[in-house]
Design a protein around this motif. Structure first.
Motif, PDB file in Angstrom:
ATOM      1  N   TYR A  37       0.874  -1.182   0.000  1.00 29.67           N
ATOM      2  CA  TYR A  37       0.000   0.000   0.000  1.00 29.67           C
ATOM      3  C   TYR A  37       0.904   1.223   0.000  1.00 29.67           C
ATOM      4  O   TYR A  37       1.741   1.385   0.902  1.00 29.67           O
ATOM      5  CB  TYR A  37      -0.902  -0.021   1.241  1.00 29.67           C
ATOM      6  N   SER A  64      -9.183  10.595   1.543  1.00 29.97           N
ATOM      7  CA  SER A  64      -8.475  10.676   2.832  1.00 29.97           C
ATOM      8  C   SER A  64      -7.660   9.429   3.112  1.00 29.97           C
ATOM      9  O   SER A  64      -6.910   9.377   4.079  1.00 29.97           O
ATOM     10  CB  SER A  64      -9.464  10.886   3.976  1.00 29.97           C
ATOM     11  N   SER A 109       6.305   4.548   1.623  1.00 33.63           N
ATOM     12  CA  SER A 109       6.140   5.989   1.382  1.00 33.63           C
ATOM     13  C   SER A 109       7.235   6.469   0.439  1.00 33.63           C
ATOM     14  O   SER A 109       8.366   6.004   0.510  1.00 33.63           O
ATOM     15  CB  SER A 109       6.282   6.726   2.712  1.00 33.63           C
ATOM     16  N   TYR A 153       5.755  13.803   2.824  1.00 37.06           N
ATOM     17  CA  TYR A 153       4.811  14.814   2.350  1.00 37.06           C
ATOM     18  C   TYR A 153       3.576  14.034   1.923  1.00 37.06           C
ATOM     19  O   TYR A 153       3.646  12.815   1.762  1.00 37.06           O
ATOM     20  CB  TYR A 153       5.384  15.622   1.177  1.00 37.06           C
ATOM     21  N   SER A 166      -1.943  13.515  -3.370  1.00 41.07           N
ATOM     22  CA  SER A 166      -3.395  13.322  -3.507  1.00 41.07           C
ATOM     23  C   SER A 166      -3.765  11.871  -3.748  1.00 41.07           C
ATOM     24  O   SER A 166      -4.925  11.494  -3.631  1.00 41.07           O
ATOM     25  CB  SER A 166      -3.932  14.141  -4.677  1.00 41.07           C
TER      26      SER A 166
HETATM   27  C1  LIG Z   1      -4.401  12.485   0.612  1.00 37.55           C
HETATM   28  S1  LIG Z   1      -3.540  10.978   0.835  1.00 37.55           S
HETATM   29  C2  LIG Z   1      -4.139  10.437   2.384  1.00 37.55           C
HETATM   30  C3  LIG Z   1      -3.254  10.818   3.520  1.00 37.55           C
HETATM   31  C4  LIG Z   1      -3.778  10.357   4.882  1.00 37.55           C
HETATM   32  N1  LIG Z   1      -4.983  11.069   5.233  1.00 37.55           N
HETATM   33  C5  LIG Z   1      -2.731  10.599   5.951  1.00 37.55           C
HETATM   34  O1  LIG Z   1      -2.700  11.700   6.505  1.00 37.55           O
HETATM   35  O2  LIG Z   1      -1.897   9.685   6.205  1.00 37.55           O
HETATM   36  C6  LIG Z   1      -4.289   9.922  -0.331  1.00 37.55           C
HETATM   37  C7  LIG Z   1      -3.461   8.747  -0.781  1.00 37.55           C
HETATM   38  O3  LIG Z   1      -2.275   9.218  -1.392  1.00 37.55           O
HETATM   39  C8  LIG Z   1      -1.253   8.256  -1.243  1.00 37.55           C
HETATM   40  N2  LIG Z   1      -0.064   8.974  -0.733  1.00 37.55           N
HETATM   41  C9  LIG Z   1      -0.053  10.224  -0.220  1.00 37.55           C
HETATM   42  N3  LIG Z   1       1.163  10.587   0.150  1.00 37.55           N
HETATM   43  C10 LIG Z   1       1.986   9.554  -0.141  1.00 37.55           C
HETATM   44  C11 LIG Z   1       3.382   9.330   0.028  1.00 37.55           C
HETATM   45  N4  LIG Z   1       4.171  10.234   0.580  1.00 37.55           N
HETATM   46  N5  LIG Z   1       3.887   8.141  -0.391  1.00 37.55           N
HETATM   47  C12 LIG Z   1       3.091   7.196  -0.937  1.00 37.55           C
HETATM   48  N6  LIG Z   1       1.746   7.355  -1.113  1.00 37.55           N
HETATM   49  C13 LIG Z   1       1.206   8.518  -0.717  1.00 37.55           C
HETATM   50  C14 LIG Z   1      -1.770   7.168  -0.328  1.00 37.55           C
HETATM   51  O4  LIG Z   1      -2.127   6.041  -1.109  1.00 37.55           O
HETATM   52  C15 LIG Z   1      -2.985   7.812   0.298  1.00 37.55           C
HETATM   53  O5  LIG Z   1      -3.989   6.885   0.619  1.00 37.55           O
END
Ligand SMILES: C[S@@+](CC[C@H](N)C(=O)[O-])C[C@H]1O[C@@H](n2cnc3c(N)ncnc32)[C@H](O)[C@@H]1O
Length: 252
Positions: free
Chosen positions: A83, A113, A129, A133, A136
């Motif tokens: 994920y 979210s 990750s 940061y 979206s």
């Molecule tokens: C807006 S983000 C959700 C962030 C979540 N609400 C949090 O604060 O941890 C939407 C999606 O973008 C992906 N995403 C966002 N930042 C990421 C990162 N730094 N690395 C990998 N995936 C990321 C993830 O799959 C996440 O479910």
């Protein structure tokens, strides 16, 4: 390597993977990918893939049932399920090398979210990750991971050597690169790179790559006191022009 990707935006993958090194690797069948869209598994008339969070809060959460139905459509049998998440382990060259051993991977791209935790508990082997940061969606993360993995598959690049001598693989950072012309706006390519002496050029590249690492990422440089003295002597032997053209003029 086989990737199945779960994403509500499949065309993002086709766009990136139809260009450059990855499109060539795809043509050579060095990897395969398929994108499964959770929207295709949604059962309501709006094709919903998300709903409001229990307990309140901003944004929407991806539905576990729709994601599970999507997971059941995948054809991989021994896949490692990742994920993409800002909460995951940071993606590094070391992590990429570890994942190289996995032949089949399912990459889950969150949106909104994020994803219902119960689905993650049930299906995900690892969260990754691509940096501290928040994006979206997970699609860029999935593409970053795929690109880093595929370019290390032998035969992906013109010469495997290019990947072996990249930054981090060395270890440390790569030396500066130069092409024609030999003199550009008064900045001259270091003479040794024009000498044709292969052994000297290789040693120069090692030394300069260590200096670049010392300047930009000292945390990656692990030298003994003796090796450090040798590097210092090499640095002192460089001319001011050579230091400048290599971006090392402010290294002390
Ligand atoms: C807006 S983000 C959700 C962030 C979540 N609400 C949090 O604060 O941890 C939407 C999606 O973008 C992906 N995403 C966002 N930042 C990421 C990162 N730094 N690395 C990998 N995936 C990321 C993830 O799959 C996440 O479910």
């Amino acid at each position: 390597m086989k990737f199945q990707i779960i994403s509500v935006f499949p065309s993002l993958f086709d766009s990136y993977l139809s260009q450059g090194v990855l499109s060539q690797a795809l043509k050579k069948n060095l990897f395969q990918y398929q994108v499964l869209n959770p929207r295709d598994q949604s059962t309501d008339s709006y094709k919903s893939v998300d709903d409001r969070p229990f307990g309140g809060g901003d944004g929407m959460v991806m539905l576990p049932e729709v994601l599970e139905a999507t997971m059941k459509k995948r054809t991989l049998k021994k896949d490692h399920v990742i994920y993409l998440s800002p909460q995951g382990k940071p993606l590094t060259d070391e992590k990429v090398n570890q994942l190289q051993a996995k032949v089949e991977m399912t990459l889950i791209c969150g949106r909104y979210s994020g994803v219902d935790q119960r689905f993650l508990n049930e299906y995900v082997d690892e969260e990754i990750s691509i940096g501290d940061y928040v994006l979206s969606g997970g699609e860029l993360g999935a593409l970053v991971l795929m690109d880093a993995l595929v370019r290390k598959i032998p035969g992906s690049l013109g010469h495997l050597e290019s990947a072996e001598k990249d930054s981090f693989a060395l270890p440390g950072l790569e030396h500066p690169l130069f092409t024609r012309p030999q003199d550009w706006k008064g900045q001259k390519v270091p003479a040794i790179l024009l000498s044709g002496n292969h052994a000297l050029m290789e040693q120069w590249k090692i030394n300069v790559s260590q200096l670049v690492t010392l300047k930009k990422r000292p945390d990656l440089l692990h030298l003994s006191a003796k090796e450090f003295q040798i590097l210092k002597a090499f640095f002192n032997s460089m001319t001011d022009d050579e230091k400048r053209v290599c971006g090392l003029e402010d290294l002390k």
